[in-house]
Scaffold this motif. Sequence first.
Motif, PDB file in Angstrom:
ATOM      1  N   CYS A   2      -6.313  -1.988   3.035  1.00  0.00           N
ATOM      2  CA  CYS A   2      -5.988  -1.593   4.411  1.00  0.00           C
ATOM      3  C   CYS A   2      -6.463  -0.179   4.761  1.00  0.00           C
ATOM      4  O   CYS A   2      -6.664   0.126   5.941  1.00  0.00           O
ATOM      5  CB  CYS A   2      -4.488  -1.737   4.677  1.00  0.00           C
ATOM      6  N   CYS A   3      -6.635   0.697   3.791  1.00  0.00           N
ATOM      7  CA  CYS A   3      -7.031   2.080   4.064  1.00  0.00           C
ATOM      8  C   CYS A   3      -8.549   2.227   3.875  1.00  0.00           C
ATOM      9  O   CYS A   3      -9.179   1.360   3.286  1.00  0.00           O
ATOM     10  CB  CYS A   3      -6.269   3.028   3.143  1.00  0.00           C
ATOM     11  N   SER A  48       0.078   3.111   3.654  1.00  0.00           N
ATOM     12  CA  SER A  48       0.454   2.512   4.945  1.00  0.00           C
ATOM     13  C   SER A  48       1.779   1.764   4.867  1.00  0.00           C
ATOM     14  O   SER A  48       2.403   1.499   5.899  1.00  0.00           O
ATOM     15  CB  SER A  48      -0.631   1.531   5.400  1.00  0.00           C
ATOM     16  N   LYS A  74      -6.277   2.994  -1.094  1.00  0.00           N
ATOM     17  CA  LYS A  74      -5.205   3.818  -1.675  1.00  0.00           C
ATOM     18  C   LYS A  74      -4.450   2.996  -2.724  1.00  0.00           C
ATOM     19  O   LYS A  74      -4.558   1.765  -2.761  1.00  0.00           O
ATOM     20  CB  LYS A  74      -4.249   4.255  -0.562  1.00  0.00           C
ATOM     21  N   CYS A  81       0.856  -1.182   0.000  1.00  0.00           N
ATOM     22  CA  CYS A  81       0.000   0.000   0.000  1.00  0.00           C
ATOM     23  C   CYS A  81       0.899   1.240   0.000  1.00  0.00           C
ATOM     24  O   CYS A  81       1.805   1.353   0.827  1.00  0.00           O
ATOM     25  CB  CYS A  81      -0.901  -0.018   1.227  1.00  0.00           C
TER      26      CYS A  81
HETATM   27 ZN   LIG Z   1      -3.738   1.033   2.409  1.00  0.00          ZN
END
Ligand SMILES: [Zn+2]
Length: 412
Positions: free
Chosen positions: A35-36, A17, A41, A14
């Motif tokens: 994850c975002c 992150s 993202k 990512c």
């Molecule tokens: Zn992410």
Amino acid sequence: MELRINPNLARLVCSNSGKEVPAHGFASPIGLCPCCPRPGKPVVVEYDLQRVRAEVAATPLGANGARGPWRFAPLLPVLGVPEEYAADVGGTPVVRHERLSARLGVEVLLKNEGTNPSGSFKDRGLAVAVALGRACGARRFCVPTQGNAGVAACLFSARLGMPGCVVYMPESYRGCIYHRACEFFGGEVRFVGANIAAAGRAMREDLADELGSGTTVDISTFFEPGRLEGKKTMGLEIALDLGPGAFPDVIVYPTGGGTGLVGIWKAFEELAGLGLIDPARTRLPRMVAVQSANCAPVVAAFAEGLPDVAPVVSQGTIADGLDVPGAIMGHGILRVLHASGGTAVAAPEEAIAAAFTRYGLEGVNGGVESAATLTALEILRADGRVRAGERVLLLNTGTQLIPLSRGTWYHK
Ligand SMILES: [Zn+2]
């Protein structure tokens, strides 16, 4: 030849992150990160540089005999494209322009991307994105566009013999050159809304089922990692063609989505990781993002020292490619500007138009976005951010023929 994932590809991460993103064996197309916060993202590709190093020790990078982006195959995510797919993509020379140099008191270098097969640097990104998506099982692509990206997506879908790319354009683009060029390359064009953001929203609603199943893949800017990898080849070419001793001091880049700016820097970082350039001895260029003053979200975020780019309301610009009011990779663009000691410049519309006229009179092959880089250089010289005698590379992202046929130069 069979498309396949490059075994040098180590992992997906990512961009926000830094966390690893599961690749699921590349059995399904790679989208935004999980994850975002939704929609996520951009995901970026990382290579096993040890493996790449061994490969380029045997055959120097760029010297594998291929033409086009796959000249740099060890640092691309997908292998096995046929020669006719992209041999005519990229390979653009960096050319010193004497009269502009004399006028501006710096050494002006132009990298002209207008010679790409569909007329712009979008060909680099879409060549890799379409091949990567296909290798991960995509049966068809879709993209919202304000111009060149849509044409390039249709071109490379056609070159792989895939069904026509589904292209969403703003209503006002009906009948324009982008519309005709997309259809020429077999694309299916739909018109929705006033701008690319509205067209993109409509596309994701209309095609929700196909996108959900992964059969149709959204190849919007940064919605998958291939476009970044393709644009990266501009940086690889600059570095290998000029050589570390002759790096420009500054690269001025017309920034809409910012894929090329982030990509050029990614190239330099990977070359440093491979030991092919030594950042301790070679000063890497300061990266400059130029936007239209009428639509300058990156410039605003940079000026305020923000970590990410907040969307603005565009006031409209004669440079179609700069009419991008938000940037999903804003955090990545700002990171490059800071890491390189660069800056961001807002170019007034009248000055961009004047620079475009100047390009014509100088015989430069470059569109309105490209002309904005000349405006930026004039501003940077006037306020001293670029000093006399520095080497400045202006990235000319596309041919003048498209804006001239659009007539946007006169009408907007
Ligand atoms: Zn992410």
